[in-house]
Motif scaffolding. Structure first.
Motif, PDB file in Angstrom:
ATOM      1  N   LEU A  60       0.816  -1.207   0.000  1.00  0.00           N
ATOM      2  CA  LEU A  60       0.000   0.000   0.000  1.00  0.00           C
ATOM      3  C   LEU A  60       0.852   1.259   0.000  1.00  0.00           C
ATOM      4  CD1 LEU A  60      -2.783  -1.045   2.549  1.00  0.00           C
ATOM      5  CD2 LEU A  60      -3.002  -0.834   0.058  1.00  0.00           C
ATOM      6  N   THR A  61       2.049   1.159   0.551  1.00  0.00           N
ATOM      7  CA  THR A  61       2.881   2.359   0.712  1.00  0.00           C
ATOM      8  C   THR A  61       4.162   2.334  -0.106  1.00  0.00           C
ATOM      9  OG1 THR A  61       3.977   1.370   2.633  1.00  0.00           O
ATOM     10  CG2 THR A  61       2.029   2.740   3.052  1.00  0.00           C
ATOM     11  N   ASN A  62       4.482   1.233  -0.755  1.00  0.00           N
ATOM     12  CA  ASN A  62       5.800   1.164  -1.393  1.00  0.00           C
ATOM     13  C   ASN A  62       5.799   0.144  -2.525  1.00  0.00           C
ATOM     14  OD1 ASN A  62       8.442   1.776  -1.871  1.00  0.00           O
ATOM     15  ND2 ASN A  62       9.263   0.760  -0.053  1.00  0.00           N
ATOM     16  N   LEU A  63       6.803   0.286  -3.401  1.00  0.00           N
ATOM     17  CA  LEU A  63       7.068  -0.680  -4.452  1.00  0.00           C
ATOM     18  C   LEU A  63       8.575  -0.943  -4.457  1.00  0.00           C
ATOM     19  CD1 LEU A  63       5.668  -0.801  -8.053  1.00  0.00           C
ATOM     20  CD2 LEU A  63       8.104  -1.113  -7.639  1.00  0.00           C
ATOM     21  N   GLU A  64       8.989  -2.188  -4.236  1.00  0.00           N
ATOM     22  CA  GLU A  64      10.401  -2.526  -4.176  1.00  0.00           C
ATOM     23  C   GLU A  64      10.725  -3.621  -5.183  1.00  0.00           C
ATOM     24  OE1 GLU A  64      11.210  -3.724  -0.214  1.00  0.00           O
ATOM     25  OE2 GLU A  64      11.116  -1.690   0.621  1.00  0.00           O
ATOM     26  N   GLU A  65      11.946  -3.553  -5.717  1.00  0.00           N
ATOM     27  CA  GLU A  65      12.422  -4.593  -6.621  1.00  0.00           C
ATOM     28  C   GLU A  65      13.751  -5.140  -6.099  1.00  0.00           C
ATOM     29  OE1 GLU A  65      12.614  -3.300 -10.629  1.00  0.00           O
ATOM     30  OE2 GLU A  65      10.442  -3.531 -10.951  1.00  0.00           O
ATOM     31  N   HIS A  66      13.908  -6.440  -6.126  1.00  0.00           N
ATOM     32  CA  HIS A  66      15.120  -7.113  -5.653  1.00  0.00           C
ATOM     33  C   HIS A  66      15.597  -8.066  -6.751  1.00  0.00           C
ATOM     34  CE1 HIS A  66      14.105  -5.562  -1.679  1.00  0.00           C
ATOM     35  NE2 HIS A  66      12.868  -6.047  -1.860  1.00  0.00           N
ATOM     36  N   SER A  67      16.759  -7.764  -7.325  1.00  0.00           N
ATOM     37  CA  SER A  67      17.290  -8.579  -8.426  1.00  0.00           C
ATOM     38  C   SER A  67      18.280  -9.602  -7.908  1.00  0.00           C
ATOM     39  CB  SER A  67      17.963  -7.681  -9.473  1.00  0.00           C
ATOM     40  OG  SER A  67      17.016  -6.817 -10.064  1.00  0.00           O
ATOM     41  N   VAL A  68      18.263 -10.777  -8.532  1.00  0.00           N
ATOM     42  CA  VAL A  68      19.149 -11.873  -8.152  1.00  0.00           C
ATOM     43  C   VAL A  68      19.718 -12.495  -9.423  1.00  0.00           C
ATOM     44  CG1 VAL A  68      19.375 -14.085  -6.957  1.00  0.00           C
ATOM     45  CG2 VAL A  68      17.775 -12.349  -6.095  1.00  0.00           C
ATOM     46  N   GLU A  69      21.040 -12.694  -9.432  1.00  0.00           N
ATOM     47  CA  GLU A  69      21.669 -13.379 -10.566  1.00  0.00           C
ATOM     48  C   GLU A  69      21.816 -14.857 -10.214  1.00  0.00           C
ATOM     49  OE1 GLU A  69      25.732 -13.396 -13.306  1.00  0.00           O
ATOM     50  OE2 GLU A  69      25.536 -11.971 -11.638  1.00  0.00           O
ATOM     51  N   LEU A  70      21.301 -15.712 -11.079  1.00  0.00           N
ATOM     52  CA  LEU A  70      21.349 -17.158 -10.856  1.00  0.00           C
ATOM     53  C   LEU A  70      22.489 -17.772 -11.666  1.00  0.00           C
ATOM     54  CD1 LEU A  70      20.218 -19.860  -9.825  1.00  0.00           C
ATOM     55  CD2 LEU A  70      18.649 -19.839 -11.798  1.00  0.00           C
ATOM     56  N   LYS A  71      23.287 -18.577 -10.998  1.00  0.00           N
ATOM     57  CA  LYS A  71      24.319 -19.355 -11.669  1.00  0.00           C
ATOM     58  C   LYS A  71      24.018 -20.828 -11.452  1.00  0.00           C
ATOM     59  CE  LYS A  71      28.088 -16.000 -11.382  1.00  0.00           C
ATOM     60  NZ  LYS A  71      29.500 -15.758 -10.935  1.00  0.00           N
ATOM     61  N   VAL A  72      24.094 -21.589 -12.532  1.00  0.00           N
ATOM     62  CA  VAL A  72      23.785 -23.019 -12.478  1.00  0.00           C
ATOM     63  C   VAL A  72      25.071 -23.803 -12.666  1.00  0.00           C
ATOM     64  CG1 VAL A  72      22.448 -24.902 -13.474  1.00  0.00           C
ATOM     65  CG2 VAL A  72      21.465 -22.598 -13.371  1.00  0.00           C
ATOM     66  N   TYR A  73      25.355 -24.674 -11.710  1.00  0.00           N
ATOM     67  CA  TYR A  73      26.563 -25.488 -11.754  1.00  0.00           C
ATOM     68  C   TYR A  73      26.214 -26.928 -12.098  1.00  0.00           C
ATOM     69  CZ  TYR A  73      29.594 -21.928  -9.674  1.00  0.00           C
ATOM     70  OH  TYR A  73      30.328 -20.804  -9.441  1.00  0.00           O
ATOM     71  N   SER A  74      27.040 -27.515 -12.947  1.00  0.00           N
ATOM     72  CA  SER A  74      26.901 -28.952 -13.217  1.00  0.00           C
ATOM     73  C   SER A  74      27.555 -29.702 -12.074  1.00  0.00           C
ATOM     74  CB  SER A  74      27.582 -29.304 -14.544  1.00  0.00           C
ATOM     75  OG  SER A  74      26.975 -28.621 -15.618  1.00  0.00           O
ATOM     76  N   GLU A  75      26.841 -30.622 -11.500  1.00  0.00           N
ATOM     77  CA  GLU A  75      27.374 -31.335 -10.348  1.00  0.00           C
ATOM     78  C   GLU A  75      28.368 -32.394 -10.814  1.00  0.00           C
ATOM     79  OE1 GLU A  75      25.803 -33.204  -6.141  1.00  0.00           O
ATOM     80  OE2 GLU A  75      24.394 -32.869  -7.791  1.00  0.00           O
ATOM     81  N   MET A  76      29.528 -32.388 -10.178  1.00  0.00           N
ATOM     82  CA  MET A  76      30.563 -33.336 -10.543  1.00  0.00           C
ATOM     83  C   MET A  76      30.050 -34.769 -10.367  1.00  0.00           C
ATOM     84  SD  MET A  76      34.439 -33.588  -8.971  1.00  0.00           S
ATOM     85  CE  MET A  76      33.855 -34.171  -7.381  1.00  0.00           C
ATOM     86  N   GLY A  77      30.280 -35.573 -11.405  1.00  0.00           N
ATOM     87  CA  GLY A  77      29.880 -36.976 -11.327  1.00  0.00           C
ATOM     88  C   GLY A  77      28.494 -37.253 -11.866  1.00  0.00           C
ATOM     89  N   LYS A  78      27.739 -36.183 -12.232  1.00  0.00           N
ATOM     90  CA  LYS A  78      26.408 -36.364 -12.793  1.00  0.00           C
ATOM     91  C   LYS A  78      26.375 -35.854 -14.230  1.00  0.00           C
ATOM     92  CE  LYS A  78      23.590 -36.233  -8.597  1.00  0.00           C
ATOM     93  NZ  LYS A  78      22.428 -35.562  -7.925  1.00  0.00           N
ATOM     94  N   ALA A  79      25.673 -36.598 -15.085  1.00  0.00           N
ATOM     95  CA  ALA A  79      25.573 -36.195 -16.487  1.00  0.00           C
ATOM     96  C   ALA A  79      24.685 -34.969 -16.611  1.00  0.00           C
ATOM     97  CB  ALA A  79      25.010 -37.331 -17.320  1.00  0.00           C
ATOM     98  N   SER A  80      25.153 -34.004 -17.403  1.00  0.00           N
ATOM     99  CA  SER A  80      24.392 -32.769 -17.632  1.00  0.00           C
ATOM    100  C   SER A  80      24.446 -32.449 -19.121  1.00  0.00           C
ATOM    101  CB  SER A  80      24.993 -31.605 -16.835  1.00  0.00           C
ATOM    102  OG  SER A  80      25.025 -31.901 -15.452  1.00  0.00           O
ATOM    103  N   THR A  81      23.360 -31.838 -19.601  1.00  0.00           N
ATOM    104  CA  THR A  81      23.348 -31.394 -20.987  1.00  0.00           C
ATOM    105  C   THR A  81      24.087 -30.067 -21.060  1.00  0.00           C
ATOM    106  OG1 THR A  81      21.237 -32.503 -21.407  1.00  0.00           O
ATOM    107  CG2 THR A  81      21.916 -30.770 -22.953  1.00  0.00           C
TER     108      THR A  81
END
Length: 537
Positions: free
Chosen positions: A111-132
């Motif tokens: 009612l009194t404010n508008l806030e924005e919070h940005s986040v950068e996502l990094k995706v790691y391939s887990e060692m020992g698991k197959a990933s595309t």
């Protein structure tokens, strides 16, 4: 005959403003927090999640009204079936992949404010698991292009386990041109953190085409923790000491537990802990470990160097000639200390024996005591005093023989003043190590008795010497010469007489008569007999 090569891989976004970063695992459900999980403003109306598309344009994901339990998904692309919202307003993304590496924004409207919070996502391939890792496409070719995956410029071969390459060829029914696609599934190891992957398209017509090299983040757990002491060496009392904890996991941990001599201290979002103004009591073993695994730890010994020195005496020291001075040096140090002495800025092999002080013992004594990184200097200034004493009073002629030079040598401290009983010229004075030398040049017109008197605040001393006038001294010298000559002549005459007597006596004792006829006149023989007779009397 031409073809187009494209590769669908990691897309990185570098926003102009500073944003938080979160890590997600490939193939897992990824949670992207809204305002670090704090999203309960008063009068909350709705929460909306947005994202930045590959081309940089904004895209909507979902909206959740405050009074409703379910969120409305507005995404129309691949996120439509993969996104949802948690109770704490976090964005949930299922089946995380490398294409999810982008910036997501949580918009909170109240009612009194508008806030924005940005986040950068990094995706790691887990060692020992197959990933595309990516998909490579060569379009509009005839015949179809051949696609080859490369790691560090070496071709990858499908082994059905750690490397799976799925290829397909489609033909456009209108143009008759073929498109080749290839997908790489790869089981990464720890060594693949810096590996570069490329896709090469080969065709019978034209040169090879190679995609831009890509590196892929690999997630692996921490296997080793290292604690470092980031401070100057040696560490001295009063210094600040910084402990730095590092781990080899990827992504590396950013928060740690420090064990500060038995006390557990947790630091968040940093890997250092600073000890301020350390003392010798801070010497000991320090540790750091992972937040969730205290067994995974590293230790370091921190040694605080210190040096305590006490010298007796210090400052100005006054002693009498012949007295005793006791010097005491006490030291306490973290390691063996080195001690050197100097007197009046000259290095001494050892401290002198002060059991019977002399004037030459006076001076400024400096003691330097040091260990690595620490040095203390202490000193005392010794003054040796004593009443004056004349050691020698002498005289001699000047080089031209016309003057008498009197020399009075004395010892004493403070420096004695001298007073002569006669007037003179060309006074000369030296004073070194309590020894004073006074010289006076005189021309006596008569025989004199000259006194040398030396005085300081502790006493006085006096000595006399006889000084002849030049005339009398010359007469006395001449008389000595005459007497010497007379005595010398008398001794010479006596020596001649003695030799003559010995010769005569030997001649008398050595004579005898023979039957031979003596030569010479009768008168000579008669004189010889008379002489022999006189010698017997």
């Amino acid at each position: 005959s031409s073809f187009i090569l494209c590769i669908d891989v990691l897309v990185l976004y570098f926003p102009g403003s500073c944003v938080d970063t979160v890590i997600g695992l490939y193939g897992e459900t990824i949670e992207v927090p809204c305002n670090n999980g704090i999203n309960k403003p008063d009068g909350l109306i709705f929460t909306k999640w947005k994202y930045v598309k590959d081309d940089g344009s904004p895209g909507d994901l979902l909206v959740k009204q405050a009074q409703k339990d379910d969120a409305t998904v507005s995404a129309t692309d691949g996120y439509k079936s993969r996104v949802s919202i948690a109770a704490n307003s976090s964005l949930l993304i299922t089946q995380g992949s490398l294409v999810d590496q982008r910036v997501f924004t949580c918009m909170v409207v109240s009612l009194t404010n508008l806030e924005e919070h940005s986040v950068e996502l990094k995706v790691y391939s887990e060692m020992g698991k197959a990933s595309t890792l990516g998909e490579c496409v060569a379009e509009s070719a005839n015949p179809a292009a051949n696609l080859i995956w490369m790691k560090n410029n070496q071709p990858l071969v499908d082994d059905g386990k750690t490397i799976i390459i799925t290829s397909a060829i489609t033909k456009d029914p209108v143009t008759g041109l073929s498109s080749t696609s290839s997908r790489l599934q790869y089981t990464a190891s720890k060594e693949d953190v810096e590996s570069q992957f490329t896709c090469t398209a080969k065709h019978v017509m034209g040169s090879d085409q190679v995609s831009a090299p890509e590196t892929f983040p690999i997630h692996y757990p921490t296997e080793k923790v290292s604690l470092q002491v980031v401070s100057q060496s040696p560490i001295r009392e009063g210094d600040d000491v910084t402990l730095k904890c590092q781990a080899d996991g990827n992504p590396p941990p950013t928060s740690f537990n420090f064990n500060i001599k038995g006390k557990k201290v947790t630091v968040m979002d940093k890997d250092v802990y600073t000890l301020t103004g350390v003392t010798r009591a801070d010497t000991g073993v320090y540790k750091c470990s992972l937040l969730d695994n205290d067994v995974m730890e590293s230790t370091q010994m921190v040694t605080v160097s210190f040096l305590d020195v006490s010298l007796t005496p210090t400052g100005k020291v006054l002693k009498k000639h012949g007295e005793k001075l006791e010097v005491s040096l006490e030291k306490n140090a973290s390691t063996e200390a080195k001690v050197t002495w100097k007197k009046d800025n000259h290095k001494l092999d050892k401290l002198p024996d002060f059991s019977n002080l002399t004037y030459s013992d006076a001076g400024l004594y400096v003691c330097d005591v040091s260990i690595e990184g620490i040095k203390h200097s202490l000193s005392f200034e010794l003054t040796v005093e004593g009443g004056p004493k004349i050691m020698r009073l002498t005289k001699h002629r000047s080089n031209d023989g016309k003057h008498k030079i009197l020399t009075c040598e004395a010892e004493g401290s403070p420096k004695p003043d001298v007073q002569w009983s006669v007037n003179g010229t060309n006074d000369e004075t030296t004073y070194v190590n309590g020894k004073a030398t006074y010289k006076l040049t005189v021309v006596p017109s008569k025989n004199l008795t000259v006194s040398c008197q030396v005085t300081n605040k502790l006493g006085h001393d006096m000595r006399d010497i006889s000084v002849f006038s030049q005339k009398n001294e010359d007469g006395a010298e001449q008389a000595k010469v005459i007497v010497g000559v007379v005595v010398g002549l008398s001794l010479a005459a006596a020596l001649v007489g003695l030799i003559y007597w010995i010769c005569i006596k030997k001649t008398r004792q050595g004579s005898w008569k023979t039957g031979e006829k003596e030569t010479g006149t009768s008168e000579e023989s008669k004189k010889l007999e008379e002489n022999n007779h006189k010698a017997d009397v």
